[in-house]
Enzyme design. Structure first.
Site, PDB file in Angstrom:
ATOM      1  N   ASP A 189       4.994  -6.648  -7.705  1.00 33.53           N
ATOM      2  CA  ASP A 189       5.191  -5.886  -6.471  1.00 33.53           C
ATOM      3  C   ASP A 189       4.097  -6.270  -5.467  1.00 33.53           C
ATOM      4  OD1 ASP A 189       5.687  -3.431  -4.667  1.00 33.53           O
ATOM      5  OD2 ASP A 189       7.109  -3.106  -6.290  1.00 33.53           O
ATOM      6  N   HIS A 245       3.345   0.129  -1.796  1.00 34.43           N
ATOM      7  CA  HIS A 245       4.636   0.170  -2.484  1.00 34.43           C
ATOM      8  C   HIS A 245       4.485  -0.009  -3.995  1.00 34.43           C
ATOM      9  CE1 HIS A 245       8.587  -1.580  -3.749  1.00 34.43           C
ATOM     10  NE2 HIS A 245       9.069  -0.699  -2.889  1.00 34.43           N
ATOM     11  N   SER A 425      13.925   1.128  -4.803  1.00 36.54           N
ATOM     12  CA  SER A 425      12.612   0.766  -5.343  1.00 36.54           C
ATOM     13  C   SER A 425      12.036   1.874  -6.201  1.00 36.54           C
ATOM     14  CB  SER A 425      11.625   0.480  -4.198  1.00 36.54           C
ATOM     15  OG  SER A 425      11.913  -0.730  -3.558  1.00 36.54           O
TER      16      SER A 425
END
Length: 512
Positions: A189, A245, A425
């Site tokens: 990620d 994220h 996600s």
């Protein structure tokens, strides 16, 4: 559960060597192939002419033959045999390309997991590559902007176990003593803020006093890809997140600060991580590099890979957008390579919305990836969650495989904070965490990716739908809106218990 007898009736036995061969896409006796001149991405040729150099992935034609793996079948660990075959194939077939690149002063990175080479090529080197019959294709290693969610707002006060974690049935397995212990959970990620209180205790590189990042962290971003410099720099020696994220997604998988913030599905698992995006911008080569790291993690210098430390499950909440020109066959080969090593590959389905056929980006479109759509707290489908079928590759395959909570999900954030995010996600890490729970509660399933995926499918809860895609009938399951249904790891665990009690043997492969 009424579907259990039907499931048991479809059990098939498949040998391990055959499974390895199938997963690698191997044809018996095929090795060291020569073929026609390679396909070269026209965009790469045009850019090399106008800008001087262009990043490319050179995909070699060779894959290890089945016989190359079979003769290693007597080794104690099949994974070592698979990695050795892949590395030997890459070393032999890539040698000419690597030598030519270095002779021209071009840096190059070798990826044995997909038998590909990443390098910066000028027009002359591209012309040389077009004449090499051992090269299958030259792919443009294009910068790709990931469609990442933005914050829904600052998270509220500590509330114990988050609603979404409860919804997927994780606390029931915790109560039985299974929290993901013994499982290595990997995330590719934007990086990880590793010292976050909900994450630090679960880092494989942390022993409670000292951090060891070798074999546990890798930064595949070696130079600027995004529009501006990021706060982590490049080739970072310690885990860092330049976006937030990755920190949020990892928290959903394993997060728990021990003080009431129970945000993760499998807090007993240990995590490792690899950064594959620069401020949300990646390349096919950075995605592949992280997959290779998880297949056989290496030391801080990038050497001495150790397949014995490989991941069990990889959470991938990113896409390689076809709309931006991602056509990387090398990425598919990398996903298949890690799966052949008994690593489950869980990916987000995408956030392209209500239209049918919007599961469109690699790796979510692949048969070898377990794709996850998103639901809200009422078990309704999220409006942004991509629907199937997969049309971009002509397969028409049903996607997503399952759905999981992905709206208003509270998890770890930069600065030791917590925030709410929405997206597929957020859904995918629930499933990756569920794999960890199943493998800690049922060791017989460990590294049996096919049967694990089928348990998750068959244990999924059918949710209310108002939409059909791909010519389906409303009420048919699986379908191209919610796959097999919403994740329920407790039901999946109960199903495995039932089958094992009936068969009193290792759960055989279930036909899809």
């Amino acid at each position: 559960m009424t579907h259990r007898p039907a499931m048991a009736a479809r059990l098939l036995a498949v040998g391990a060597a055959t499974l390895v061969a199938i997963a690698l896409g191997i044809a018996a006796g095929v090795s060291w192939a020569q073929g026609p001149t390679p396909d070269v991405d026209a965009r790469a040729l045009a850019l090399a002419d106008t800008t001087g150099t262009v990043p490319v992935l050179v995909r070699m034609r060779d894959r290890p033959g089945r016989s190359e793996l079979m003769r290693r079948a007597d080794e104690p660990d099949d994974a070592h045999a698979v990695v050795r075959a892949l590395r030997e194939t890459a070393a032999l077939s890539q040698s000419g390309v690597l030598a030519e690149a270095r002779a021209r002063g071009r840096s190059a990175r070798s990826y044995w997991i997909a038998n590909a080479v990443a390098l910066e090529a000028d027009a002359d080197l591209l012309r040389w590559l077009t004449r090499q019959t051992d090269v299958a294709a030259v792919e443009y290693d294009q910068p790709l902007v990931a469609v990442l969610p933005t914050s829904d707002g600052v998270a509220g006060a500590v509330g114990g176990v988050e609603w979404n974690v409860t919804r997927v049935g994780a606390p029931a397995l915790w109560a039985a003593g299974y929290t993901g212990q013994g499982v290595t959970y990997a995330i590719a990620d934007t990086g990880v803020e590793w010292q976050h209180p909900a994450l630090k205790p679960h880092y494989r590189g942390w022993d409670g006093a000292t951090a060891t990042h070798a074999y546990n962290w890798w930064d595949a971003v070696h130079s600027q890809i995004g529009a501006s410099a990021n706060r982590c720099g490049y080739s970072a020696a310690a885990p860092c997140d330049d976006y937030g994220h990755g920190t949020h997604a990892l928290g959903i998988g394993v997060g728990d600060d021990g003080a009431g913030n129970q945000v993760g599905v499998a807090p007993g698992a240990k995590w490792i991580a690899c950064r594959n995006m620069d401020n949300g911008v990646g390349r096919p080569s950075t995605y592949i590099e992280c997959l290779q790291f998880f297949a056989a993690p290496w030391d801080a210098t990038g050497h001495n890979p150790d397949v014995g430390r490989r991941a069990h499950v990889i959470s991938n909440s990113y896409g390689c957008p076809a709309s931006e020109g991602c056509t990387s066959e090398s990425l598919r080969l990398a996903v298949e390579g890690v799966r052949a090593l008994g690593i489950a590959v869980v990916v987000s389905a995408g956030n392209y919305g209500l239209q049918c056929g919007t599961v469109q980006d690699p790796p979510a479109i692949y048969a070898s990836a377990f794709s996850v759509g998103a639901t809200d707290s009422s078990d309704a489908m999220a409006s942004f969650s991509s629907r199937g079928p997969v049309t971009v590759d002509g397969s028409g395959r049903i996607k997503p495989d399952v759905v999981a909570p992905g709206v208003g999900i509270r998890s770890s954030w930069l600065g030791d904070a917590y925030t709410l995010l929405s997206g597929t996600s957020m859904a995918a890490p629930h499933v990756a965490g569920a794999v960890a729970l199943l493998w800690s509660s049922h060791p017989v399933l460990t590294r049996d990716v096919d049967n694990t995926e089928n348990a998750l499918r068959r244990g999924a809860v059918h949710v209310g739908l108002t939409q059909v895609c791909g010519g389906e009938t409303l009420g048919s399951w699986p379908n191209n809106v919610a796959g097999y249904g919403r994740l329920d790891v407790q039901a999946a665990s109960d199903l495995v218990d039932w089958i094992l009690s009936m068969r009193r043997m290792r759960l055989p492969l279930v036909a899809r």
